[in-house]
Design a protein around this motif. Sequence first.
Motif, PDB file in Angstrom:
ATOM      1  N   GLY A 115       0.849  -1.188   0.000  1.00  0.00           N
ATOM      2  CA  GLY A 115       0.000   0.000   0.000  1.00  0.00           C
ATOM      3  C   GLY A 115       0.879   1.231   0.000  1.00  0.00           C
ATOM      4  O   GLY A 115       1.693   1.404   0.913  1.00  0.00           O
ATOM      5  N   TRP A 116       0.757   2.079  -1.022  1.00  0.00           N
ATOM      6  CA  TRP A 116       1.645   3.242  -1.054  1.00  0.00           C
ATOM      7  C   TRP A 116       1.323   4.188   0.106  1.00  0.00           C
ATOM      8  O   TRP A 116       0.168   4.426   0.424  1.00  0.00           O
ATOM      9  CB  TRP A 116       1.612   3.930  -2.415  1.00  0.00           C
ATOM     10  CG  TRP A 116       0.295   4.465  -2.886  1.00  0.00           C
ATOM     11  CD1 TRP A 116      -0.591   3.850  -3.699  1.00  0.00           C
ATOM     12  CD2 TRP A 116      -0.265   5.753  -2.594  1.00  0.00           C
ATOM     13  NE1 TRP A 116      -1.677   4.656  -3.936  1.00  0.00           N
ATOM     14  CE2 TRP A 116      -1.496   5.839  -3.275  1.00  0.00           C
ATOM     15  CE3 TRP A 116       0.153   6.838  -1.839  1.00  0.00           C
ATOM     16  CZ2 TRP A 116      -2.319   6.955  -3.213  1.00  0.00           C
ATOM     17  CZ3 TRP A 116      -0.658   7.957  -1.760  1.00  0.00           C
ATOM     18  CH2 TRP A 116      -1.874   8.015  -2.442  1.00  0.00           C
ATOM     19  N   GLY A 117       2.384   4.636   0.764  1.00  0.00           N
ATOM     20  CA  GLY A 117       2.234   5.486   1.943  1.00  0.00           C
ATOM     21  C   GLY A 117       1.892   4.722   3.204  1.00  0.00           C
ATOM     22  O   GLY A 117       1.669   5.328   4.255  1.00  0.00           O
ATOM     23  N   ALA A 118       1.855   3.369   3.131  1.00  0.00           N
ATOM     24  CA  ALA A 118       1.403   2.562   4.269  1.00  0.00           C
ATOM     25  C   ALA A 118       2.576   2.121   5.141  1.00  0.00           C
ATOM     26  O   ALA A 118       3.635   1.738   4.654  1.00  0.00           O
ATOM     27  CB  ALA A 118       0.639   1.332   3.780  1.00  0.00           C
ATOM     28  N   THR A 119       2.357   2.170   6.444  1.00  0.00           N
ATOM     29  CA  THR A 119       3.382   1.755   7.410  1.00  0.00           C
ATOM     30  C   THR A 119       2.882   0.631   8.305  1.00  0.00           C
ATOM     31  O   THR A 119       3.426   0.404   9.385  1.00  0.00           O
ATOM     32  CB  THR A 119       3.806   2.951   8.290  1.00  0.00           C
ATOM     33  OG1 THR A 119       2.656   3.485   8.957  1.00  0.00           O
ATOM     34  CG2 THR A 119       4.452   4.047   7.442  1.00  0.00           C
ATOM     35  N   GLY A 120       1.836  -0.079   7.882  1.00  0.00           N
ATOM     36  CA  GLY A 120       1.305  -1.184   8.662  1.00  0.00           C
ATOM     37  C   GLY A 120       0.136  -0.736   9.521  1.00  0.00           C
ATOM     38  O   GLY A 120      -0.243   0.425   9.533  1.00  0.00           O
ATOM     39  N   PRO A 121      -0.424  -1.687  10.251  1.00  0.00           N
ATOM     40  CA  PRO A 121      -0.026  -3.095  10.314  1.00  0.00           C
ATOM     41  C   PRO A 121      -0.620  -3.964   9.204  1.00  0.00           C
ATOM     42  O   PRO A 121      -0.224  -5.109   9.050  1.00  0.00           O
ATOM     43  CB  PRO A 121      -0.562  -3.533  11.668  1.00  0.00           C
ATOM     44  CG  PRO A 121      -1.797  -2.711  11.864  1.00  0.00           C
ATOM     45  CD  PRO A 121      -1.497  -1.365  11.243  1.00  0.00           C
ATOM     46  N   ASP A 122      -1.567  -3.433   8.436  1.00  0.00           N
ATOM     47  CA  ASP A 122      -2.252  -4.269   7.450  1.00  0.00           C
ATOM     48  C   ASP A 122      -1.617  -4.211   6.072  1.00  0.00           C
ATOM     49  O   ASP A 122      -1.847  -5.106   5.252  1.00  0.00           O
ATOM     50  CB  ASP A 122      -3.725  -3.857   7.360  1.00  0.00           C
ATOM     51  CG  ASP A 122      -4.451  -4.031   8.686  1.00  0.00           C
ATOM     52  OD1 ASP A 122      -4.158  -5.020   9.375  1.00  0.00           O
ATOM     53  OD2 ASP A 122      -5.280  -3.177   9.033  1.00  0.00           O
ATOM     54  N   ALA A 123      -0.870  -3.161   5.763  1.00  0.00           N
ATOM     55  CA  ALA A 123      -0.230  -3.010   4.459  1.00  0.00           C
ATOM     56  C   ALA A 123       1.021  -2.161   4.638  1.00  0.00           C
ATOM     57  O   ALA A 123       1.159  -1.425   5.639  1.00  0.00           O
ATOM     58  CB  ALA A 123      -1.184  -2.358   3.462  1.00  0.00           C
ATOM     59  N   PHE A 124       1.921  -2.256   3.653  1.00  0.00           N
ATOM     60  CA  PHE A 124       3.196  -1.538   3.737  1.00  0.00           C
ATOM     61  C   PHE A 124       3.630  -1.081   2.353  1.00  0.00           C
ATOM     62  O   PHE A 124       3.337  -1.732   1.354  1.00  0.00           O
ATOM     63  CB  PHE A 124       4.306  -2.442   4.291  1.00  0.00           C
ATOM     64  CG  PHE A 124       4.087  -2.925   5.693  1.00  0.00           C
ATOM     65  CD1 PHE A 124       4.563  -2.203   6.782  1.00  0.00           C
ATOM     66  CD2 PHE A 124       3.406  -4.115   5.933  1.00  0.00           C
ATOM     67  CE1 PHE A 124       4.358  -2.649   8.070  1.00  0.00           C
ATOM     68  CE2 PHE A 124       3.204  -4.570   7.224  1.00  0.00           C
ATOM     69  CZ  PHE A 124       3.673  -3.833   8.302  1.00  0.00           C
ATOM     70  N   ASP A 125       4.360   0.051   2.317  1.00  0.00           N
ATOM     71  CA  ASP A 125       5.199   0.306   1.163  1.00  0.00           C
ATOM     72  C   ASP A 125       6.621  -0.052   1.573  1.00  0.00           C
ATOM     73  O   ASP A 125       6.858  -0.504   2.697  1.00  0.00           O
ATOM     74  CB  ASP A 125       5.061   1.754   0.655  1.00  0.00           C
ATOM     75  CG  ASP A 125       5.507   2.806   1.666  1.00  0.00           C
ATOM     76  OD1 ASP A 125       6.259   2.471   2.606  1.00  0.00           O
ATOM     77  OD2 ASP A 125       5.121   3.986   1.501  1.00  0.00           O
TER      78      ASP A 125
END
Length: 355
Positions: free
Chosen positions: A259-269
Motif C-alpha cells: 500500500g503506497w504510503g502505508a506503514t502497517g499493520p495491514d499493508a506496507f510500502d
Amino acid sequence: MAQHRKRPRSVAQRTVSLRTAAATLTLAGAPLAAGGAAVAAPGTTAAEVRQQVDELHHEAEEATEAYNAATETAGRAEEHLDRLRDQAARRTDELNALRRDLGAQAAAEYRAAGLPASLQLALATDPDEYLERAAALDRAGSRRADAVAVLGNELLAVERLRAEAEAEADVLADARSAAAEHRATIERRLAEAEELLAGLTAQERAAALAEPTGPTGPTGPTEAATGAVPLSAARDASPSARAAAAVAFAYAQLGKPYGWGATGPDAFDCSGLTQAAWRTAGVSLPRTSYSQVSAGTRVSRDQLAPGDLVFYYSGVSHVGIYVGDGQIIHAARSGTPVRMAPVDSMPLVAATRPA
C-alpha cells in the motif's frame, strides 16, 4: 500553493528535503503516450508490456517516496505550528497582564491627591521626610522603567512567535500541496499500469507482476536466488538481537498487501516495512528510503547480514531488508504482496546496518 513570505533560516532549511523529493519526479511526470494514457501499441509482446509496467511501477514508487517525504514534512510542520501558536497565546496573555499592571499603576498615580510627587519632594521641610520621599520616588521610577522594559521584550517575543508561525504555515501549505501532487502522480502511473495489464491474459498478467529472478547487479552476474530462507536460520545469522527482531518482524509480514504510503499493520510500502521492522527492535528510522540510507553504517555487498537494509536504483527509491542466503524481504509494488526476492533482482546501490 501558498504565497511565499520571507522565512527564518531554520524554517527554510527544513524544506530542502521536500524540494529534493519533488526534483526526483521531473522525468516521472512525463506521459508515456499522447494524452497521458499508457496504451500498448499493436503487436506489443507480453515481455514488452511487462517492461512498461515495471517502469510505471518504478515511477509510482519514486512518487510514493516523495509523497512520504512531503507528508512527513507536513506532519512536523503542523506539530510545530501548534506549538508556536500555543506559545504565542501564552506570551500574549503575559503581555496583556503587564499592560494591565502598568495601567493600574498609572491610574493610581493619577488619582493620588495633592501635588505631583516631584513637587511634594521639593517642598518638604523635614530632612528625614525629604530623604524618605526621594527614595520612594526613585524606587517607583525604577519599577516603572523595569516594567516598561519587560513589556517591550514581551511584545517583541510575541511578534517573533507570530512571524515564525506564519512562516511555518507556509511550510505546511507547501508540503500539503506537494503531497497532493505526488499522490496524483502515483494514482496516474498505477492507472496506466493497470490499463496495460488489462490487455493481458491471466497467465501473462501473473508473469508481468512476478518477482524478477535473474540477477541484475550493477557489477555483473551474481548468484541467483537459492530459495526461501528459514526464519530460524535468518535469526541465528543476525549480528545482534535487534537485527534478529527486525528480521522476525519482516517474516511475519510476508503475504500482506503493498500500500503506497502505508506503514502497517495491514499493508506496507517499501520504506514503511523497513521502518516498522526496525521500530519493533527499538530503532527509529526515517520515513523514506533516501533518508534511511543515511541512518546506519554502510556495509558492502559481501558483508551483508540479516537485518541490513539494501537500497536500489540510482535515486535510492526502493529498500528491502536482507534475511541471508542472498535473499531480501520487501514490499515490492502495487498489486503484489510483501515477499522474498533475490538481493540482486534489482540494481543494488547501497546497504546499511542500523544501529
